[in-house]
Design a protein around this motif. Structure first.
Motif, short mmCIF file in Angstrom:
data_model
loop_
_atom_site.label_atom_id
_atom_site.label_comp_id
_atom_site.label_asym_id
_atom_site.label_seq_id
_atom_site.Cartn_x
_atom_site.Cartn_y
_atom_site.Cartn_z
N VAL A 1 0.93 -1.02 -0.04
CA VAL A 1 0.07 0.13 0.22
C VAL A 1 0.85 1.14 0.04
O VAL A 1 2.06 1.16 0.72
N THR A 2 0.64 2.25 -0.77
CA THR A 2 1.50 3.47 -0.65
C THR A 2 1.33 4.18 0.56
O THR A 2 0.48 4.04 1.40
N GLU A 3 2.53 4.71 0.93
CA GLU A 3 2.78 5.37 2.03
C GLU A 3 1.86 6.72 2.33
O GLU A 3 1.38 7.13 1.12
N GLN A 4 1.45 7.13 3.53
CA GLN A 4 0.89 8.13 3.65
C GLN A 4 1.75 9.43 3.10
O GLN A 4 2.78 9.55 3.04
N GLY A 5 1.04 10.24 2.20
CA GLY A 5 1.38 11.52 1.59
C GLY A 5 1.73 11.33 0.01
O GLY A 5 1.85 12.22 -0.57
N PHE A 6 1.77 10.05 -0.29
CA PHE A 6 1.45 9.84 -1.76
C PHE A 6 0.24 10.03 -2.37
O PHE A 6 -0.75 9.79 -1.76
N ASP A 7 0.28 10.62 -3.69
CA ASP A 7 -0.91 11.23 -4.32
C ASP A 7 -1.10 10.54 -5.66
O ASP A 7 -0.57 11.11 -6.40
N GLU B 1 4.58 0.30 0.92
CA GLU B 1 5.01 -0.63 2.22
C GLU B 1 4.27 -1.92 2.00
O GLU B 1 3.03 -1.95 1.71
N LEU B 2 5.11 -2.82 2.16
CA LEU B 2 4.69 -4.35 2.17
C LEU B 2 3.81 -4.61 3.31
O LEU B 2 4.21 -4.49 4.42
N VAL B 3 2.42 -4.75 3.45
CA VAL B 3 1.46 -4.94 4.40
C VAL B 3 1.12 -6.09 4.59
O VAL B 3 0.44 -6.56 5.79
N ALA B 4 1.33 -7.30 3.78
CA ALA B 4 0.78 -8.61 3.85
C ALA B 4 1.53 -9.56 2.87
O ALA B 4 1.90 -9.19 1.62
N PHE C 1 -8.39 -12.84 1.04
CA PHE C 1 -7.76 -12.91 2.33
C PHE C 1 -7.57 -11.48 2.99
O PHE C 1 -7.96 -10.62 2.26
N ASP C 2 -7.57 -11.32 4.40
CA ASP C 2 -7.49 -9.93 4.97
C ASP C 2 -6.09 -9.30 4.99
O ASP C 2 -5.06 -10.00 5.28
N VAL C 3 -6.17 -8.09 5.04
CA VAL C 3 -4.82 -7.25 5.06
C VAL C 3 -5.21 -6.16 6.06
O VAL C 3 -6.41 -5.69 6.26
N SER C 4 -4.09 -5.37 6.56
CA SER C 4 -4.31 -4.36 7.50
C SER C 4 -3.20 -3.29 7.15
O SER C 4 -1.97 -3.50 6.79
N ALA C 5 -3.75 -2.07 6.88
CA ALA C 5 -2.68 -0.85 6.51
C ALA C 5 -3.19 0.25 7.41
O ALA C 5 -3.88 1.24 6.94
N PRO C 6 -2.73 0.22 8.48
CA PRO C 6 -2.96 1.30 9.38
C PRO C 6 -2.11 2.59 9.28
O PRO C 6 -1.20 2.71 8.44
N GLY C 7 -2.92 3.51 9.93
CA GLY C 7 -2.19 4.93 9.77
C GLY C 7 -2.50 5.72 8.25
O GLY C 7 -1.75 6.69 7.85
N ARG C 8 -3.40 5.21 7.44
CA ARG C 8 -3.69 5.80 6.44
C ARG C 8 -5.22 6.43 6.00
O ARG C 8 -6.04 6.05 6.65
N HIS D 1 -7.12 8.71 -0.55
CA HIS D 1 -6.86 7.99 -1.72
C HIS D 1 -5.37 7.34 -1.77
O HIS D 1 -4.39 8.04 -1.59
N HIS D 2 -5.27 6.12 -1.82
CA HIS D 2 -4.18 5.39 -2.08
C HIS D 2 -4.23 4.36 -3.15
O HIS D 2 -5.24 3.93 -3.52
N ILE D 3 -2.96 3.59 -3.51
CA ILE D 3 -3.14 2.59 -4.21
C ILE D 3 -2.67 1.33 -3.45
O ILE D 3 -1.66 1.25 -2.76
N VAL D 4 -3.47 0.10 -3.70
CA VAL D 4 -3.09 -1.15 -3.03
C VAL D 4 -2.49 -1.91 -4.19
O VAL D 4 -3.04 -1.98 -5.39
N TYR D 5 -1.26 -2.06 -4.08
CA TYR D 5 -0.55 -2.98 -5.19
C TYR D 5 -0.44 -4.45 -4.79
O TYR D 5 0.49 -4.79 -4.02
N THR D 6 -1.14 -5.31 -5.83
CA THR D 6 -0.99 -6.55 -5.22
C THR D 6 -0.22 -7.60 -6.29
O THR D 6 -0.34 -7.49 -7.37
N ILE D 7 0.85 -8.51 -5.74
CA ILE D 7 1.54 -9.33 -6.62
C ILE D 7 0.86 -10.68 -6.26
O ILE D 7 0.98 -11.11 -5.15
N TRP D 8 0.78 -11.32 -7.37
CA TRP D 8 0.03 -12.62 -7.19
C TRP D 8 0.76 -13.59 -8.10
O TRP D 8 0.93 -13.51 -9.32
N GLN D 9 1.37 -14.45 -7.40
CA GLN D 9 2.34 -15.49 -8.04
C GLN D 9 1.57 -16.68 -8.20
O GLN D 9 1.24 -17.29 -7.36
#
Length: 225
Positions: free
Chosen positions: A156-162, A174-177, A190-197, A200-208
């Motif tokens: 998930v993008t860091e707080q402050g990213f636009d 930041e890797l959150v899961a 599946f569940d994830v957590s991205a506290p402190g945000r 508007h953000h981007i969730v970036y998922t890598i699926w192998q």
């Protein structure tokens, strides 16, 4: 009663434009991708950029109102509609886990120009339509081929990213899961957590995927509220 699935809605939204008299246009959009579009998957919640555009506009993609109501989808459809019709195929093969070495900054949302460069519009900053989530949320993969997964990595993008002005780079995330493996299934959640945000953000998922060295790279816009 038929289950409402992305695959069924995809079928209906192909049929509708055909009946509307745009046979040639839809054939052009779909024919290069007919095999691959039935064989892969994506994150449908929070919706990936390409899936979200198709889900909102796939049965009405010629509507000029999209330019004002959903300008990032508009520019993506204008650049190449196959980006949305082929929303399941943002993958690269044989990267051997070297993701940062193969996908440069500014090209993360297109998986480093996957699909032969057709999906580069997904990298453009702007007011992409986000999915509302809390700091604890679920990620849902829909996979028509039931590949399974060796793992998922969710950033998930860091707080402050636009996302409206900034192109996405590895240093913004930041890797959150990171999950373990999943057996073949059409739906994986599946569940994830991205506290402190907030905002508007981007969730970036890598699926192998498990069936071979095939890796999917997926941007989902979210609004933390």
């Amino acid at each position: 009663m038929y289950a409402d699935t992305p695959a069924r809605r995809w079928t209906l939204r192909v049929i509708t434009p055909l009946l509307a008299g745009v046979v040639g246009l839809i054939t052009l959009f779909l024919s290069p991708w007919s095999d691959s579009a039935n064989a892969h998957g994506s994150i449908v919640d929070p919706a990936s950029r390409s899936y979200g555009c198709w889900d909102r506009w796939g049965d009405d993609h010629m509507n000029p109102a999209m330019e004002q109501e959903d300008p990032m989808c508009w520019q993506a459809f204008q650049a190449n509609p196959n980006t949305m019709w082929n929303w399941m195929s943002l993958f690269r093969e044989n990267l051997a886990g070297d993701f940062q070495g193969n996908i440069p900054d500014g090209k993360l949302c297109s998986a480093g120009d996957a699909q032969g460069g057709l999906a580069t519009s997904l990298d453009n900053p702007g007011p992409w339509t986000p999915t509302d989530v809390g700091n604890d949320f679920s990620v849902h993969l829909y996979d028509t081929a039931s590949h399974g997964a060796d793992y998922f990595q969710v950033y998930v993008t860091e707080q402050g990213f636009d996302p409206t002005t900034d192109a996405l780079g590895w240093g913004d995330l930041e890797l959150v899961a990171e999950t373990g493996s999943y057996p073949p299934a059409s739906d994986i959640t599946f569940d994830v957590s991205a506290p402190g945000r907030t905002g508007h953000h981007i969730v970036y998922t890598i699926w192998q995927a498990s069936h071979l060295d095939q890796t999917y790279f997926i941007c989902s816009d979210v609004n933390f509220s």
